[in-house]
Design an enzyme around this catalytic site. Structure first.
Site, short mmCIF file in Angstrom:
data_model
loop_
_atom_site.label_atom_id
_atom_site.label_comp_id
_atom_site.label_asym_id
_atom_site.label_seq_id
_atom_site.Cartn_x
_atom_site.Cartn_y
_atom_site.Cartn_z
N CYS A 121 0.86 -1.23 0.07
CA CYS A 121 0.12 -0.01 -0.05
C CYS A 121 0.76 1.05 0.06
CB CYS A 121 -0.85 -0.05 1.20
SG CYS A 121 -1.93 -1.51 1.44
N ARG B 289 3.19 0.14 -5.26
CA ARG B 289 3.19 -0.33 -3.86
C ARG B 289 1.69 -1.19 -3.64
NH1 ARG B 289 6.94 1.98 -0.71
NH2 ARG B 289 5.60 1.18 1.06
N TRP C 228 -3.07 -2.56 -1.63
CA TRP C 228 -2.64 -4.13 -1.85
C TRP C 228 -3.57 -4.85 -0.73
CZ3 TRP C 228 -0.08 -8.05 0.29
CH2 TRP C 228 0.15 -9.34 -0.58
N ASN D 222 -0.78 1.87 6.04
CA ASN D 222 0.04 0.79 5.42
C ASN D 222 0.76 -0.09 6.58
OD1 ASN D 222 1.84 -0.47 3.81
ND2 ASN D 222 3.58 1.09 3.86
N GLY D 223 0.41 -1.31 6.31
CA GLY D 223 1.02 -2.18 7.45
C GLY D 223 -0.11 -3.05 7.87
N GLU E 126 15.81 -16.57 -12.59
CA GLU E 126 15.36 -15.18 -12.77
C GLU E 126 14.58 -14.84 -13.90
OE1 GLU E 126 14.80 -12.48 -11.09
OE2 GLU E 126 14.68 -11.07 -12.57
N LYS F 162 10.64 -13.81 -13.93
CA LYS F 162 10.30 -12.61 -15.03
C LYS F 162 9.13 -12.94 -15.86
CE LYS F 162 11.67 -10.16 -13.36
NZ LYS F 162 12.33 -9.56 -12.15
N GLU G 214 5.78 -13.47 -13.78
CA GLU G 214 5.14 -12.64 -13.00
C GLU G 214 4.71 -11.67 -14.12
OE1 GLU G 214 8.98 -10.11 -11.66
OE2 GLU G 214 7.21 -9.76 -10.71
N HIS H 132 16.50 -35.64 -13.51
CA HIS H 132 16.28 -36.23 -12.32
C HIS H 132 14.76 -36.11 -12.09
CE1 HIS H 132 20.58 -37.12 -11.62
NE2 HIS H 132 20.60 -35.96 -11.89
N LYS I 3 5.13 -3.94 -5.58
CA LYS I 3 6.86 -3.90 -5.65
C LYS I 3 7.51 -3.84 -4.40
CE LYS I 3 10.09 -1.70 -8.45
NZ LYS I 3 10.60 -2.97 -9.14
O1 M6R Z 1 12.60 -4.50 -2.73
P1 M6R Z 1 13.25 -6.09 -2.55
O2 M6R Z 1 14.53 -6.23 -3.64
O3 M6R Z 1 13.91 -6.43 -1.44
O4 M6R Z 1 12.04 -7.02 -3.29
C1 M6R Z 1 12.25 -8.23 -3.06
C2 M6R Z 1 11.33 -8.96 -4.30
O5 M6R Z 1 9.96 -8.80 -3.86
C3 M6R Z 1 11.54 -8.65 -5.45
O6 M6R Z 1 12.79 -8.58 -5.90
C4 M6R Z 1 10.61 -9.06 -6.65
O7 M6R Z 1 10.95 -10.52 -6.57
C5 M6R Z 1 10.69 -8.57 -7.97
N1 M6R Z 1 9.85 -7.24 -7.98
C6 M6R Z 1 10.10 -9.40 -9.11
O8 M6R Z 1 10.37 -8.77 -10.28
#
Ligand code: M6R
Length: 594
Positions: free
Chosen positions: A2, A27, A71, A97-98, A467, A471, A474, A490, A589
């Site tokens: 949020c 957020r 969120w 937020n929290g 990675e 990507k 998501e 395996h 994010k």
């Molecule tokens: O802000 P951070 O790097 O700590 O966030 C960790 C993950 O939430 C973040 O890397 C997430 O996996 C990516 N946004 C995905 O693209």
């Protein structure tokens, strides 16, 4: 997660609040809302994106207000559950937020006392608590309410009775933007960039009262000073600049990001010494904690440090760190976090600090919580990253980790010189990928018609397979698995068939022959194979269905090049599938809940 904002000044609050909220949607973006005071408090909230609310919200007059982009944690995304929330009288509006972890107990108690709740959220107890304790002084009422609230919060409170905003934070970020005759509250710096570059970072347990000309910060009722800082980011950094999406803009910024992140490091005559990276004398064991993409960066950091220095590096997913049995106490722990606010990383750091371990942050956000709770912060120079999918911040993390490895004592000078010279070439190599499409768009078109994909890598490029898969899933919603290529046989090879593409990262290192065998194994099961291979690899075309050509680099730096190629692949695939690339469903994010 949020985003919260607040404004008090001479301008109409509504457009300022909505504009500020639009920069915080990374957020959370399942609903949004604003409250503006003009005598009484008027609220508008809905399950729409901010850009829709900008067009559809009714006129709300007033020069003071608060806003929220959500969120969902407690209660589904709905208009009722959206913030701001109010008390029974409608005199207090709150954005939060929290997580209020004891909200059930508080809600039961307040209900017994006659308070009526309308939402399913934990946050709604806050305005009711403020109502309960209000006796003419809003700051006192907020303090009394917070004394009973457990959990994490950044809140902004608007009251119908007084011309001020009250805010507070604990374990959730909150800043004050200082303007001329106007003040701003926000979860993060991008929200204020259109208005001011002066910022005060609040600390845990700060309660702040803001009028248009003054800020009063207290802890336990005692006034304290907090330094004002100049923000280095500017508003162009958070504009889309003609690109279709922030993600592709941010991918294209990567050559600049690499240059900026290595800037001072390469300028110095003794690059390693003057890099500003000093992680201590005892380097017998290192530990890395991180989540998601940052964890994938950490895996490469582990590989590089172990390879160059023979120092054992333990790496943990931050959310698992606190549960596992620990057999060694690291001499230094490195927390990697783009946002610098990730709750899982913060709780891992809490444990490390309790054990008096020296901690270093690699983060992109100056003033972030993680940068302030660690002994040393190494700042990546990615600039603000808007798209939820991490791209430029990840590449900046890799560069910072290379620098860290090159800075550690005891390296052979010749090897170091050679690696630094390769590092210098990385911006140009990344530009090469961005300039040509390298066959990526046609591969993306092919991939976009599938629902299951494997990414396979070996050695230093195994984390790139992880990675690449993250990507793709998501932003395109295609199910993707990242695998150590040798592991496929395996078990998971059972899934390979003609409609399960395999993306193979073919590195020019000692893993080459083994990877070719893995490709042949996939082809023998009729799986289409896309190889990511260097431009001069003449043999690969005959073995696979598609080739994504990337510039040849030294082995150590091949992850940077391959990561950029896979970012582009994910982006174009999601574009073919018409997905909401910058704001994928269910995500945020900055992940500030555990
Ligand atoms: O802000 P951070 O790097 O700590 O966030 C960790 C993950 O939430 C973040 O890397 C997430 O996996 C990516 N946004 C995905 O693209």
């Amino acid at each position: 997660m949020c985003g919260i904002v607040g404004y008090i000044g001479n301008s109409s609050a509504k457009p300022v609040l909505l504009n500020a909220l639009s920069t915080l949607e990374y957020r959370g973006y399942d609903s949004c809302g604003i409250a503006v005071k003009n005598g009484s408090i008027a609220i508008h909230k809905d399950t729409v994106r901010v850009e829709v609310m900008q067009l559809t919200s009714p006129a709300l007059d007033g020069t003071v207000g608060i806003g929220h982009t959500r969120w969902a944690t407690h209660g589904e995304p709905s208009s009722i559950n959206s913030h701001p929330h109010t008390d029974c009288t409608g005199k207090f509006a709150v954005v939060h937020n929290g997580i209020v972890s004891n909200f059930q107990k508080l809600r039961q108690q307040l209900t017994k006392e006659g308070h009526v709740f309308s939402s399913e959220t934990d946050s709604e107890v806050i305005p009711h608590m403020i109502e309960k304790y209000y006796q003419g002084d809003i700051e006192e009422a907020v303090r009394a309410a917070l004394d009973e609230i457990e959990g994490s919060y950044a809140i902004a409170v608007l009251t119908a009775d007084e011309n001020k905003l009250v805010a507070a934070r604990k374990d959730s970020p909150l800043i004050i933007g200082v303007g001329d005759g106007e003040m701003f509250l926000a979860s993060d710096v991008p929200a204020i960039l259109d208005y001011t570059d002066r910022v005060i970072y609040l600390e845990d347990n700060d309660v702040v009262s803001v009028t248009k000309n003054a800020v009063r910060i207290t802890q336990d009722g005692v006034d304290i000073d907090r330094e004002e800082h100049r923000v280095l980011w500017n508003k162009e950094d958070v504009q889309i600049a003609g690109y279709d999406h922030y993600m592709i803009k941010e991918i294209h910024e990567q050559p600049r990001v690499i240059r900026d992140t290595i800037g001072d490091f390469l300028l110095s005559s003794d690059a390693a010494k003057d890099s500003g990276i000093e992680i201590g004398d005892d380097l017998s064991t290192l530990s890395i904690v991180a989540c998601g993409t940052s964890y994938h960066a950490g895996l490469i950091g582990k590989y590089v440090i172990e390879e160059l220095h023979g120092i054992p590096v333990r790496i943990d997913i931050a959310s698992e760190f606190n549960h596992g049995r620990r057999t060694i106490r690291p001499s230094v722990a490195i927390a990697i976090s783009q946002s610098g606010e990730t709750a899982d990383v913060l709780s891992a750091l809490k444990r490390l600090r309790e054990e008096s371990v020296k901690t270093v942050a690699i983060t992109n956000v100056p003033g972030s919580t993680i940068s302030r709770v660690t002994d040393q912060a190494i700042y990546t120079k990615a600039g603000p990253e808007v798209s939820v999918a991490a791209t430029k911040s990840y590449i900046a993390q890799l560069i910072a980790l290379y620098q860290l490895a090159l800075s550690l004592p005891g390296m052979n000078r010749g090897i170091k010189r050679s690696l630094i010279s390769q590092l210098k070439q990385m911006p140009g190599k990344v530009e090469q990928i961005l300039d040509g499409t390298c066959g990526i768009v046609s591969c993306a078109k092919f991939l976009s018609k599938h629902e299951n994909v494997f990414f396979i890598g070996r050695g230093i490029n195994y984390p790139i397979a992880l990675e690449g898969a993250l990507k793709l899933k998501e932003i395109s919603y295609i199910h993707a698995e990242g695998y150590a290529a040798g592991e496929l046989k395996h078990g998971s090879i059972a899934l390979l068939q003609e409609n399960t593409p395999v993306i193979a990262i073919v590195a020019n290192d000692n893993t080459y022959d083994a990877m070719i065998s893995n490709i042949k194994q996939a082809k023998a099961r009729n799986a289409p194979v896309i190889a990511v291979a260097s431009e001069d690899n003449e043999d690969i075309q005959a073995m696979v269905d598609y080739v994504i050509r990337v510039p040849r680099t030294g082995n150590m730096f091949s992850p940077v090049i391959n990561a950029v190629a896979l970012q582009l692949l994910a982006y174009h695939t999601a574009k073919f599938r018409e997905c909401p690339i910058d704001f994928p469903r269910n995500l945020a994010k900055s992940v500030t809940v555990e």
